[in-house]
Enzyme design. Structure first.
Site, PDB file in Angstrom:
ATOM      1  N   HIS C  63     -98.554   7.783  75.890  1.00 51.94           N
ATOM      2  CA  HIS C  63     -99.869   7.244  76.240  1.00 51.94           C
ATOM      3  C   HIS C  63    -100.410   6.418  75.089  1.00 51.94           C
ATOM      4  O   HIS C  63    -100.935   6.948  74.115  1.00 51.94           O
ATOM      5  CB  HIS C  63    -100.813   8.419  76.548  1.00 51.94           C
ATOM      6  CG  HIS C  63    -102.149   7.983  77.085  1.00 51.94           C
ATOM      7  ND1 HIS C  63    -102.858   8.743  77.986  1.00 51.94           N
ATOM      8  CD2 HIS C  63    -102.911   6.885  76.859  1.00 51.94           C
ATOM      9  CE1 HIS C  63    -104.000   8.126  78.286  1.00 51.94           C
ATOM     10  NE2 HIS C  63    -104.046   6.998  77.602  1.00 51.94           N
ATOM     11  N   HIS C 234    -104.328  13.524  78.353  1.00 53.21           N
ATOM     12  CA  HIS C 234    -105.425  13.876  77.442  1.00 53.21           C
ATOM     13  C   HIS C 234    -106.305  15.011  77.966  1.00 53.21           C
ATOM     14  O   HIS C 234    -107.500  14.831  78.206  1.00 53.21           O
ATOM     15  CB  HIS C 234    -106.242  12.667  76.964  1.00 53.21           C
ATOM     16  CG  HIS C 234    -106.758  11.755  78.034  1.00 53.21           C
ATOM     17  ND1 HIS C 234    -107.486  12.196  79.113  1.00 53.21           N
ATOM     18  CD2 HIS C 234    -106.642  10.416  78.155  1.00 53.21           C
ATOM     19  CE1 HIS C 234    -107.798  11.154  79.859  1.00 53.21           C
ATOM     20  NE2 HIS C 234    -107.307  10.062  79.317  1.00 53.21           N
ATOM     21  N   ASP C 306    -102.851   8.475  72.591  1.00 50.80           N
ATOM     22  CA  ASP C 306    -103.932   7.743  73.263  1.00 50.80           C
ATOM     23  C   ASP C 306    -104.457   6.686  72.295  1.00 50.80           C
ATOM     24  O   ASP C 306    -105.670   6.482  72.135  1.00 50.80           O
ATOM     25  CB  ASP C 306    -105.059   8.676  73.714  1.00 50.80           C
ATOM     26  CG  ASP C 306    -105.990   8.011  74.738  1.00 50.80           C
ATOM     27  OD1 ASP C 306    -106.952   8.647  75.172  1.00 50.80           O
ATOM     28  OD2 ASP C 306    -105.746   6.829  75.080  1.00 50.80           O
TER      29      ASP C 306
END
Lengths: 180, 304, 426
Positions: C63, C234, C306
């Site tokens: 991600h 997440h 992320d």
């Protein structure tokens, strides 16, 4: 009351009738020109095939042969029992201006022949239509007259004529059933 | 042989009657080759085409079938219907009944309308397609086409490809082919194949390349252009990439695989126009068979 | 053929939870041989003296946000690649919420071509789940997978319409694809805080726990019904973990979390440093501990960055206006090793598992994520003894939005090898 069964024609007699009718057809038509045969299902077809072979043995010519199933042309469709068996129709030659010999086993009320005439006309416009039958048992309901007859058998309405041919029934014979 | 009054679906139709339809249809096929394609079998009978959902091809097929049988035909379709004026379905049906038709051929976008009609009329009812439910004459003509080409239905592997979810043709074909012992599978985008279809003993494929390898018959269904806007598939070009019968897939088919389509074909979406010469003849023969089948159906129902 | 021998490294054995000292021969982009004392074959063979270093499979990030196409100024494929390899990453999955959303096969193809020319590591596109990520119409997954999309996500958004999620997941799973879901019910996100006293006192309206747990629950429910693969990304709350834990009997559900949810908590928001502003927001201390537990128990499969680059100007806005996100490719390992492994919260093997073999398995990359003969030579050599301070000048990303400048990290990446090539050397 019981049903009695009389043999009207045997195998030999049928064979001679076929030969005679074949000669009669050739005589009336003055030969094979423009001639063709159409048998009405079921036994009319077998008779037509035999007449075709017979004419071949005389004139050394095979006439065109068609088969006709008249079920869709019947006028009594709503009244008859379980769906009648529809057999094949096959007229693979052009009938326009031809001389058609319509062939059936038994001529009775004439309605079957009327259907056959209607159906043949839907294929084109023949020059002439002859009718050849093995048995004429009378009791016409329509103005229909055969040109060639195997045998005339006067019957009453209570009686029943049955034609048996080797191709479908294993023997060649014509029987008359009487209620006694 | 048992006569039936209505042809509403294939589930409730006896196999012997269906066999009889095939037999009689063979004879009608011959009639269709004559210079004069008419027989007087239904002379004096009235056939009403009651089409609440617009359809040109099926309506014309039924109309021609009735006319070739010498029946009188009345067409009743929504564009000129009193339904638009607010008449309810049942009132319309009762009005039709007063016309004393012998046979009513009905198509509607709602499933079940022919069943409702059959309760309100003395006539015989033929289902020409009710919503996404059933289209028995289409299945009959498809089965007839296969039977004519392959000589049998039993044991054949049949694959139906496309929008199974919305297809009455798919449902009727699954019903019909399995009734006669064929093995049916389906293939299409996951969102167009209902979740529980495998309960119907139908194998599901999402991968067309895998599905087509060993099939005897492949029936390609129409994909409506609108489907790409209603969320089931992302686009027609992705549908084409995954499910179109293109040249490459065509050449990988088993020899003698029959390719069929209920029509009208979206060329280059369901089937590539590059293989049109190979597949079009059979598809056209289906149309011809459709006419013979419908003649057979009308003929057998009118015997009642 | 080019070859490389890594000599004397401590090679990780995740299964047996051990390290063994072996040489590794890399040839033709693959791990050719793992054995003691591999001799140099020819003059074209390079040698890396890896004494004292630990050899791990190259890290895989499920991600990551690269701002190409559209905002290459914030992060381009090239800068992301440099950043990633510094941090030990050899494979990253780039999310589609670029300015020009990656929602068609043409855009995927463009991205893949740009990667070929600009990147030294493996960067794969994640395609959008719905057109424009609007949550209404599904995308051409089959054609996009053909062009190279490895997974699909609307990350940044959650599909509110359940029928669309069902259609998307049903179709995607029939094609063998993977859905990565960002679980957030936007109507339950009132602000950038958590629903606890601390955020209340700071005047930050909450991102309700329910926002994440309700959406997690719905997505898992649909995936279970369809038996479709689903990866939830997440995860930041204990209640979401509860739901995921129960669902994990079905092998097709997986999830990840980020270092900031494992190491930070929402008390870090006290001075309103926008570099701590992330979405979902930093967890409560309680949730943080629950997440670590989930990591240990295997409920959480992966740790992802992320990585979310934003410009200085954007981050210099007011707390409410600043965009959420921090960069993270360069700090993930150093942070996790120092603050999770060294603290005794998890062991090194668990950490490595979460950033190599697990993401590889989820992305169905059979030839990556492990050090085995025949697998791809994506490797990283780390000095686990080296502690260092992460400085601003270390940042290779085009954006500098990280709160970890000045932090002590441990575990320095010395070499990153991708496809058999040394792409980064310290």
């Amino acid at each position: 009351m019981h049903l009695s069964k009389i043999k009207i024609l045997n195998e030999e007699e049928i064979r001679r009738i076929i030969l005679r009718i074949s000669h009669q057809i050739l005589e009336k038509n003055k030969g094979v020109k423009d001639l063709c045969l159409v048998g009405i299902q079921l036994r009319g077809v077998y008779l037509a095939q035999r007449i075709k072979e017979s004419i071949y043995s005389i004139e050394k010519v095979y006439l065109p042969l068609g088969v006709l199933d008249i079920t869709f042309y019947r006028d009594d469709l709503a009244r008859i029992g379980p769906n009648p068996l529809v057999r094949s129709t096959d007229i693979c030659f052009d009938i326009n201006d031809k001389k058609v010999v319509l062939i059936d086993d038994v001529l009775f009320t004439g309605r079957t022949v009327r259907c056959a005439l209607d159906e043949i006309m839907d294929f084109g416009r023949p020059k002439k239509i002859y009718l050849a039958v093995l048995i004429d048992r009378g009791h016409r309901e329509l103005p229909i007259k055969p040109d060639f007859v195997g045998k005339n058998i006067p019957t009453s309405l209570k009686e029943h004529v049955e034609v048996k041919l080797k191709e479908s029934d294993g023997e060649d014979a014509v029987y008359l059933y009487k209620l006694k | 042989m048992k006569k039936i009054k209505h042809l509403l679906d294939l589930k409730n139709t006896p196999e012997e009657w269906i066999e009889e339809v095939f037999k009689v249809a063979t004879s009608f096929k011959e009639v269709l080759t004559r210079p004069l394609k008419k027989v007087p079998a239904l002379r004096g009978k009235t056939v009403v085409n009651l089409f609440f959902e617009p359809s040109t091809r099926t309506r014309i097929s039924f109309e021609m079938a009735a006319k070739f049988l010498s029946a009188d035909v009345i067409n009743f379709s929504t564009s000129v219907s009193s339904i638009q004026k607010g008449e309810s379905l049942l009132d319309t049906l009762r009005n039709i009944e007063s016309l004393s038709a012998d046979i009513v051929v009905v198509r509607d976008s709602s499933p079940g309308t022919p069943y409702i009609l059959s309760k309100y009329t003395q006539a015989s009812v033929v289902n020409a397609g009710d919503g996404t439910h059933s289209h028995p004459t289409q299945a009959l003509l498809d089965m007839f086409t296969v039977k004519q080409k392959k000589g049998r239905l039993e044991g054949l592997k049949v694959l139906i490809v496309g929008d199974i979810l919305h297809s009455r043709v798919a449902r009727s074909n699954i019903e019909g082919f399995t009734k006669f012992g064929a093995q049916v599978s389906v293939c299409g985008p996951a969102n167009l194949i209902p979740f529980y279809i495998s309960d119907w003993k139908v194998k599901v494929y999402y991968d067309f390349d895998q599905a087509l390898e060993d099939k005897d018959v492949i029936i390609m269904l129409r994909i409506q252009r609108e489907r790409q806007n209603t969320g089931y598939i992302p686009s027609l070009r992705e549908y084409r990439y995954l499910y179109s019968l293109n040249k490459e897939r065509f050449h990988r088919l088993k020899k003698d695989t029959l390719i069929m389509h209920p029509g009208p074909v979206n060329w280059d979406i369901e089937i590539s126009s590059k293989i049109k010469p190979y597949v079009h003849p059979l598809i056209l023969e289906q149309v011809n068979n459709g006419l013979a089948i419908r003649m057979a159906v009308l003929y057998l129902l009118s015997q009642g | 053929m080019k070859s490389l021998i890594i000599k004397g490294a401590k090679v990780i054995d995740i299964i047996n939870k051990d390290f063994y000292k072996k040489d590794v021969l890399v040839e033709g982009g693959k791990i050719k041989l793992i054995s003691k004392n591999i001799k140099k074959k020819n003059s074209r063979c390079k040698i890396i003296d890896a004494q004292g270093l630990y050899l791990f499979p190259g890290f895989i990030d499920l991600h990551c946000h690269i701002r190409e196409p559209g905002r290459e100024d914030k992060e381009s494929i090239k800068t992301a690649s440099l950043s990633a390899q510094w941090g030990g990453f050899t494979t990253i999955l780039s999310m589609p919420n670029t300015e020009v959303c990656l929602d068609t096969p043409e855009k995927i193809s463009s991205f893949v071509n740009a990667v070929k020319s600009d990147s030294t590591i493996n960067i794969y596109p994640c395609g959008a789940l719905t057109q424009g990520r609007k949550g209404q119409k599904i995308c051409e997954y089959a054609l996009m997978m053909k062009e190279g999309a490895l997974a699909f996500s609307d990350d940044g958004n959650w599909i509110e319409d359940s029928s669309v999620m069902m259609l998307a997941l049903n179709y995607l799973s029939s094609l063998g694809g993977l859905c990565i879901s960002h679980c957030e019910d936007a109507k339950l996100t009132w602000g950038p805080g958590r629903d606890d006293l601390l955020s209340f006192k700071l005047g930050l309206l909450p991102f309700f726990e329910l926002s994440e747990s309700l959406s997690v629950s719905r997505d898992i429910h649909i995936a279970s019904f369809l038996k479709a693969r689903l990866h939830l990304t997440h995860i930041s709350t204990g209640s979401s973990l509860e739901i995921i834990k129960k669902a994990k009997v079905q092998k097709f559900i997986s999830c990840d979390t980020c270092p900031h949810y494992l190491i930070l908590d929402n008390s870090y928001l006290e001075d309103f440093n926008t570099n701590f502003k992330v979405n979902p927001p930093l967890p409560s201390e309680k949730d943080r501990k629950t997440l670590i537990k989930g990591l240990k128990e295997g409920v959480i499969d992966c740790i992802t960055t992320d990585h979310a680059p934003h410009t200085l100007e954007e981050k210099e806005s007011s707390f409410l206006d600043a965009p959420s996100g921090m960069i993270g490719l360069q700090t993930l390992f150093g942070l996790c090793f120092k603050y999770l492994v060294e603290e005794g919260l998890i062991d090194i093997f668990t950490l490595i598992e979460k950033i190599t073999i697990n993401p590889a398995r989820i992305l169905k990359m059979d030839s990556k994520g492990v050090i085995e003969e025949g697998k791809d030579a994506d490797l990283v050599l780390v000095d686990l003894n080296e502690e260092f301070i992460f400085r601003e000048q270390d940042i290779l990303s085009s954006s500098k939005n990280t709160p970890f400048v000045g932090w002590r990290l441990k575990g320095k990446v010395k070499y990153t090898i991708c496809g058999g090539d040394v792409v980064y050397k310290e």
